[in-house]
Each structure stands twice: as C-alpha cells, then as structure tokens.
Design a protein around this motif. Structure first.
Motif, PDB file in Angstrom:
ATOM      1  N   TYR A  29      25.095   1.298  26.072  1.00 14.68           N
ATOM      2  CA  TYR A  29      25.649   2.642  25.884  1.00 14.68           C
ATOM      3  C   TYR A  29      26.659   2.925  27.001  1.00 14.68           C
ATOM      4  N   LYS A  30      27.752   3.576  26.647  1.00 16.43           N
ATOM      5  CA  LYS A  30      28.646   4.133  27.666  1.00 16.43           C
ATOM      6  C   LYS A  30      28.329   5.621  27.751  1.00 16.43           C
ATOM      7  N   ARG A  51      29.028   8.245  37.694  1.00 18.20           N
ATOM      8  CA  ARG A  51      28.647   6.964  38.298  1.00 18.20           C
ATOM      9  C   ARG A  51      27.903   7.201  39.611  1.00 18.20           C
ATOM     10  N   GLU A  76      24.473   5.299  36.200  1.00 14.40           N
ATOM     11  CA  GLU A  76      25.033   6.605  35.879  1.00 14.40           C
ATOM     12  C   GLU A  76      23.908   7.627  35.941  1.00 14.40           C
ATOM     13  N   HIS A 121      26.881  10.159  23.281  1.00 14.70           N
ATOM     14  CA  HIS A 121      27.537   9.469  24.381  1.00 14.70           C
ATOM     15  C   HIS A 121      28.959   9.054  24.001  1.00 14.70           C
ATOM     16  N   MET A 148      29.765  -0.287  26.188  1.00 16.20           N
ATOM     17  CA  MET A 148      30.321  -1.272  27.118  1.00 16.20           C
ATOM     18  C   MET A 148      29.949  -2.654  26.609  1.00 16.20           C
ATOM     19  N   TRP A 150      34.267  -6.865  31.835  1.00  9.92           N
ATOM     20  CA  TRP A 150      33.626  -5.638  31.380  1.00  9.92           C
ATOM     21  C   TRP A 150      34.665  -4.868  30.555  1.00  9.92           C
ATOM     22  N   LYS A 191      35.249  -1.373  27.924  1.00  5.17           N
ATOM     23  CA  LYS A 191      34.687  -0.132  27.376  1.00  5.17           C
ATOM     24  C   LYS A 191      35.297   0.139  26.009  1.00  5.17           C
ATOM     25  N   LYS A 206      35.634   2.914  23.051  1.00  6.26           N
ATOM     26  CA  LYS A 206      35.495   4.323  22.703  1.00  6.26           C
ATOM     27  C   LYS A 206      36.252   4.572  21.400  1.00  6.26           C
TER      28      LYS A 206
END
Length: 502
Positions: free
Chosen positions: A212-213, A218, A262, A350, A354, A371, A373, A375
């Motif tokens: 999950y992002k 952070r 996070e 959310h 990621m 890495w 992300k 969306k």
C-alpha cells in the motif's frame, strides 16, 4: 586562507550556467583550495545556507545597516563565519543596535558582490544551483573519492558539509569508516514515479513486493534500549510530539532497531484522516488524534546493519520485530494479484501502491527505479514561487499560485503553470497569513516567494506551451494539499512534467 571573494565568484559562475558538468567543476575548484577548517562553511554557503541556521535578521535591518561597499576584497571565509556566529549570540538589552553595528561592520568590509552574496545568505534567498546532488559530485571531484562512497557517507551521516570536510581531509578511508549509528538519522530512500502497475512489474521482474502507498507522513524510528528517536523525512526530530509511537516502539521485541515507515491518523471507520490532520500532530505532543505506524523497511536489528542486504532479507527482519505493524503487502504477486492489491489500497482510502525490487539495497534519495510508486491520478509535487491577489469573492486573499518544477541541473525552479483551483476558504486564509513570510518582492498583484514551500498538485497532464519557461503547461491543475514534510529538493523535476505531455 581562502577569501570570501573566491566563494562569491564560484557562486556567480554556478548560477550563470545550466550545465551540471560546469557547476560540478566550479564547485570542485573552490573546494579543492579551501583549508580543512574552511570546508564546512564553504559547502554550506554554496548550498545557500549558513552553519548557524537562520540568523534572524530581516530586510529592514539589512537595508538600514548596509554601508558603502569596500573597494577591494579582504574578508576571509573564517572571518565571515565567525562574524555570523557572533550575530547569533547578541541578545539582551540593546541587542538590536549591537547586532546592527556588528552587521554594518561585516558588510562594510565586503565588496559590492560580497554584500549581495551575504545578504542573500542571511535572508535565505541565495539561489545559485548548488543542489545536494551537484555538490556531492563536486566533493567527489575535489577529494578524488568515488561519488558512490560520498553519497553513502552523506546518507549515513545526514551531513553534507561534514562529509565534504572528511572527504577532503581524510579521503576515501575516512568516508568508508562512516557507519550507521542507531540514534543518528539516515537520509531516506525515495521512490520514482511509475506509469502503471503492469509496466512497473515488467521493468522490475517477478521478484517484487507490492505494498500500500499510504496517505501518511514518512517517519524513521531509532531505538536503543529504552531510548527512542523518531524523525520525519527531512530528519526533523518529532519524538516529543508522538508519545504513542514512542511507547509502541519501546514495546517491540528487540534491543536496538532502525525502522522506516509511515504514520497516519485513522478515522473510526479505519480510513485515513486528511494528511493535514496527521501533520498537525508533529508540532505538539497534545492532541486527541492518535497516530498509527506502518513500517515497510528495517535498516538495523539487534546489532546487525541491514542497509546493504537485499530488501527481501530486510523484510524478514521487519516481520520478526514489527510484524503486526507492517504495511499491507504481497510478495511476488501475479499481475492479477498486484492489480487487486492496488485496488484494495484505493478502496481503503490510500494513494495507491509501491512496487519494490526484492534484491535492492537501501540507498538514499531517488537512485534508479528499484522503488516505484503507482497512483491512479496524475499528481506532482511542485514549488510555490509566487502568488497573486484574488478578485471578486477572493478579493483580499492570496489566491492564484505560481508553480515551479525542480531544475535537475540545480537552477531555480522552472515555472510550469498557475492554479487557484482546489483552494478551500481555510487554505486561502492560511496562504494569506503564511506565504508573505517567504516574500522576496512584489508587483501590482503578485507576491514573489523564496522557493521553499512544496504543494501537491493534481492534474490531467501537461501540454507543450511557450507561455512558461519550462516549455510546458499544466492541464486543469488543482491543489490537493501542501507538503510541509517535503523540501524543494524533493519536488518533481521539469523533465517529469515534460514526460506527461499528451
């Protein structure tokens, strides 16, 4: 001893070029001739800051204390650094006049170009394009140390200037001795934007974890025994503001640990509260909202450093020490499983997901695309470089934002658009009170700002345009939220905006 004039000359030459190679060469040249005790101040100044932090002197005092400039340069780096330190120590009765006199003495010994440099330094408006990435390469060139070794030392020490001094005085052996210290924050690893889940998995291969992002803030957690440190992504200490997180970390089954993750505030339904509500907890330990932590990486556990271990190994350690607080994730998912996990993240409120390469080590900054992300909506983190007074219903409020993307070569932000959409009455009030604190100058209807505030913008894409210096314009841009947890160095680049052209 190095003259201030040589630093000023380097600053002007760096500001005058868009070439990253030329910037690096100019910075390396001035660093290579600096004495060991001058390197710290020189690096910090060329990054547009002072070793003393904010001096606390405004434009009015500077203007009234500015004498005629000296004809010839005479000030040394050491003298100026000492003078700046003295300015921060003048307090008590009559301090205003004494500070003004000390400032006048410093500026009176400076040439016209040195005065301009010092005023920019003191007010925080010096922008010569010496961003950390460029400075890191310059330190490597000046010291003869491999850039990867310099970057790692910066990551582990969290101190660019100290790394420069160590590189130039002690060379590669000194930098390689810099290690992770529990209780000393580590520069965080960042993700690159991914275009879609399918493309991210295709580029990284099947050996990935999809997480999950979260729409949170952070945090990095350090613990030794009962001693706990919690910092933000900018390494600001917020330990005293989050007692519930401190208590939770003290209860983990370990003696020492460093975790990356996070935190966010949750509604009674379990869905995340607005990001601003989470950030409001970072200023005070008081508050009714409780923060929940979700960890996604483990950098150290019980005496074993894990930075260079593959992510898969770090996740085993994470599961062992903080399994109940691990961010929701799936290992080596099929394309359908990955898509389902993204859908579940969005359904829970959310931001997205990621995708991370399980073989990747932990490396500060945005290094490569191990890495990514994902969306569903196009969003950009941009820098607010100006704001216009509103009209009609918004008359008397600062409204229309001027938005700049980061110059990857270290120059000032490049304007790519404006927007007043998405601004609530609450944000309009906040902008009108807060943004003038960053003012550099203004004209009839625009207040121009130091490039220090990051705002997250949602948009439908970008289009080629000659209207703005970046050669692109944002399409249907609207404000999502301000990002006090991010610095301008973390804003999206103009290249990222250009890649969104339809």
């Amino acid at each position: 001893m190095t003259l201030l004039a040589s630093v000023v000359d380097a600053s002007e030459r760096v500001a005058a070029t868009r070439s990253r190679k030329t910037k690096t060469a100019e910075l390396a040249a001035v660093l290579s001739v600096a004495a060991p005790d001058e390197v710290l101040a020189t690096v910090v100044w060329l990054a547009g800051e002072t070793r003393q932090g904010r001096i606390g002197i405004g434009w009015r005092t500077l203007s009234s204390a500015r004498p005629d400039p000296a004809a010839e340069p005479s000030l040394t780096v050491t003298e100026v650094d000492a003078a700046l330190t003295e300015l921060t120590t003048i307090t008590g009765a009559g301090s205003t006049q004494r500070r003004k006199a000390a400032l006048g003495a410093l500026l009176g010994a400076a040439t016209a170009s040195e005065q301009k440099f010092l005023i920019g330094l003191i007010t925080g408006e010096l922008r010569q394009g010496a961003l950390e990435g460029v400075m890191t390469e310059a330190i490597a060139a000046a010291s003869g140390v491999d850039a990867a070794v310099v970057r790692r030392a910066v990551m582990l020490s969290g101190d660019l200037a100290r790394t420069a001094a160590d590189a130039i005085t002690g060379g590669e052996e000194t930098l390689r001795a810099v290690a992770l210290v529990v209780g000393r924050p580590v520069r965080p690893m960042l993700a690159s934007p991914g275009s879609s889940m399918d493309e991210a998995i295709a580029s990284l291969g099947p050996d990935v974890v999809v997480e999950y992002k979260l729409d949170g803030a952070r945090i990095q957690v350090h613990r030794t025994g009962d001693d706990v440190l919690i910092v933000t992504r900018t390494l600001r200490d917020i330990t005293s503001s989050v007692p519930e997180l401190v208590e939770l970390v003290r209860g983990l089954p370990c003696e020492s640990v460093v975790l990356d993750g996070e935190t966010l505030a949750l509604a009674d339904s379990g869905r995340p509260r607005p990001f601003q509500e989470t950030m409001s907890r970072f200023g005070s330990a008081e508050g009714e909202l409780l923060l929940s932590p979700w960890f996604f990486d483990c950098l150290h556990l019980d005496g074993v450093d894990l930075l260079d271990a593959p992510l898969e190994e770090r996740l085993v350690a994470l599961e062992r020490v903080a399994g109940p607080h691990r961010i929701p994730s799936v290992m080596r998912p099929t394309p359908d499983e990955a898509a389902a996990h993204l859908d579940a993240a969005l359904a829970a409120g959310h931001e997205g997901a990621m995708v991370k390469d399980l073989a990747s080590p932990y490396s500060a900054g945005r290094r490569g695309k191990s890495w990514q992300k994902i969306k569903p909506e196009h969003t950009l983190d941009l820098v607010v470089i100006g704001v216009e007074w509103g009209s009609g219903r918004r008359s008397g409020w600062l409204s229309n934002l001027h938005l700049g993307a980061r110059d990857p070569d270290g120059g000032p932000p490049i304007m790519v658009g404006k927007t007043f959409k998405g601004l609530t009455d609450e944000l309009l009030r906040w902008q009108t009170e807060e943004l003038p604190r960053y003012e550099t100058h203004r004209d009839g209807h625009t207040v121009y700002l130091r490039p220090e505030i990051v705002v997250e913008i949602e948009l439908d894409g970008a289009q080629t345009s000659s209207r703005y210096p970046g050669g692109v314009a944002l399409r249907f841009a609207r404000v999502l939220r301000y990002r006090p947890d991010k610095t301008p160095a973390e804003a999206d680049t103009v290249d990222t905006v250009r890649a969104m052209r339809l």
